[in-house]
Design an enzyme around this catalytic site. Structure first.
Site, PDB file in Angstrom:
ATOM      1  N   THR A  68      34.789  46.217  35.320  1.00 22.27           N
ATOM      2  CA  THR A  68      35.170  46.956  36.668  1.00 22.27           C
ATOM      3  C   THR A  68      34.768  48.332  36.894  1.00 22.27           C
ATOM      4  O   THR A  68      35.033  49.161  35.839  1.00 22.27           O
ATOM      5  CB  THR A  68      36.784  46.836  36.702  1.00 22.27           C
ATOM      6  OG1 THR A  68      37.246  45.409  36.427  1.00 22.27           O
ATOM      7  CG2 THR A  68      37.383  47.374  37.881  1.00 22.27           C
ATOM      8  N   HIS A  99      30.146  42.051  34.286  1.00 19.86           N
ATOM      9  CA  HIS A  99      31.012  40.985  34.451  1.00 19.86           C
ATOM     10  C   HIS A  99      30.663  40.622  36.128  1.00 19.86           C
ATOM     11  O   HIS A  99      31.318  41.531  36.925  1.00 19.86           O
ATOM     12  CB  HIS A  99      32.265  41.165  34.155  1.00 19.86           C
ATOM     13  CG  HIS A  99      32.454  41.320  32.709  1.00 19.86           C
ATOM     14  ND1 HIS A  99      33.632  41.942  32.109  1.00 19.86           N
ATOM     15  CD2 HIS A  99      31.584  41.089  31.715  1.00 19.86           C
ATOM     16  CE1 HIS A  99      33.388  41.935  30.810  1.00 19.86           C
ATOM     17  NE2 HIS A  99      32.425  41.329  30.597  1.00 19.86           N
TER      18      HIS A  99
END
Length: 344
Positions: free
Chosen positions: A163, A189
């Site tokens: 993130t 990710h």
């Protein structure tokens, strides 16, 4: 005095979608919710009220969420933006552009009839993590930061992020010299469907070729390789160089792809010639592999708390005493330049 509850702003042109999203978020009992039906309404609300997280639809009539994002980020004054998009090609590309502009995270939006189940659970978890991490940043020291002894340039650079990582990567590559020609491996990710667009975006940011890793792909200088969304990216030696391998075994962190296997393989193959970076991200992925990097003599630098969207991954390696320094992404790029004899 009781602390104020986090506030979430939902920006979506669909009344039905807003109602469902509100029900999911309020059902968790942690956050208050406000709504806007378009980008202009969101900006008007942000001029009057404070929010902590903005759930932003990018596919809206009139001004799209993507077009409005820079202004929304400024008006939000530190609010984290969670992008909601479809898995279609336009949706994936737009989401990555939004992440590069500074959005905190992205969440795949299902069709209107299935805004529940796994999506509801994922949404609750994302909002909880983004609001849990809201806290005053630790002010970094103005003292010079030692990054360790000067040695020969590293033979490999490995970067782990989640993130907030795409925006951080843009800032990192913005200061990285062309003289830094070591191969760069990235585990970020993201859903597998996003990876071709992510590779193209990294290529533009890095000003060098970037490829989605394939099994037995040869590692070349001056290239960047990103982990596919459905496998861990690891490296292995060859008689005349190095090759990438894809590993789908369950990781300690549960992430797919995971930073830990990448760092572990880099430590095993390159030892003290490795340079590892942990950028903004939730959780602790990379902390186990970071131990191997340090144990074999490699250098590891983490993104600092102040510049991170979420200081989970970098904070874990800093707390464990594994990072030689905690720096903003631009400073990490300059630190790597020093190892190659470039600008500082």
């Amino acid at each position: 005095m009781k602390a104020a509850r986090p506030r979430v702003l939902i920006v979506d042109d669909s009344i039905v979608a807003r109602a469902v999203l509100r029900r999911i978020i309020e059902g968790g009992g942690r956050c208050d919710v406000v709504e806007a039906g378009d980008a202009r309404g969101a900006l008007d609300l942000l001029a009057r009220e404070r929010v902590d997280v903005i759930l932003l639809d990018i596919e809206m009539p009139g001004q799209s969420g993507l077009a409005a994002l820079p202004e929304i980020l400024r008006a939000g004054a530190g609010a984290r933006v969670l992008i909601v998009s479809s898995t279609s090609a336009p949706g994936a590309e737009a989401s990555l552009r939004a992440l590069a502009l500074g959005a905190a995270d992205t969440l795949v939006k299902p069709s209107a009839g299935v805004l529940a189940g796994q999506f509801a659970q994922a949404l609750e978890e994302r909002v909880a993590r983004l609001t849990d991490d809201i806290a005053p940043s630790v002010r970094p020291s103005d003292a010079p930061v030692a990054i360790g002894p000067q040695r020969d340039p590293p033979r490999i650079v490995a970067i782990g992020a989640s993130t907030g990582g795409i925006h951080a990567l843009g800032r990192f590559f913005g200061t990285l010299d062309a003289s830094c020609d070591a191969p760069i491996l990235i585990t970020q990710h993201l859903p597998a469907s996003f990876m071709p667009y992510f590779a193209a975006q990294v290529s533009a940011m890095a000003r060098r070729p970037c490829l989605v890793a394939e099994d037995r792909m040869r590692v070349r200088h001056g290239h960047v390789y990103v982990a596919p969304g459905d496998a861990h990216l690891v490296c292995a030696p060859m008689t005349d160089g190095h090759v990438l391998r894809l590993d789908r075994a369950k990781s300690a962190s549960g992430c797919m792809p995971s930073v830990d296997p990448m760092f572990d393989s880099v430590a095993r193959v390159f030892g003290a010639d490795a340079f590892a970076v942990v950028l903004s991200g939730m959780g602790r992925d990379g902390a186990i592999g970071a131990e191997r990097i340090v144990a074999t003599g490699g250098a590891l630098i983490a993104q600092d708390q102040e510049s991170s969207v979420v200081w989970g991954m970098p904070g874990a390696v800093v707390a464990a005493g594994l990072a030689r320094a905690a720096l903003p992404p631009e400073a990490i790029g300059r630190a790597l330049n020093q190892r190659f004899g470039g600008r500082r």
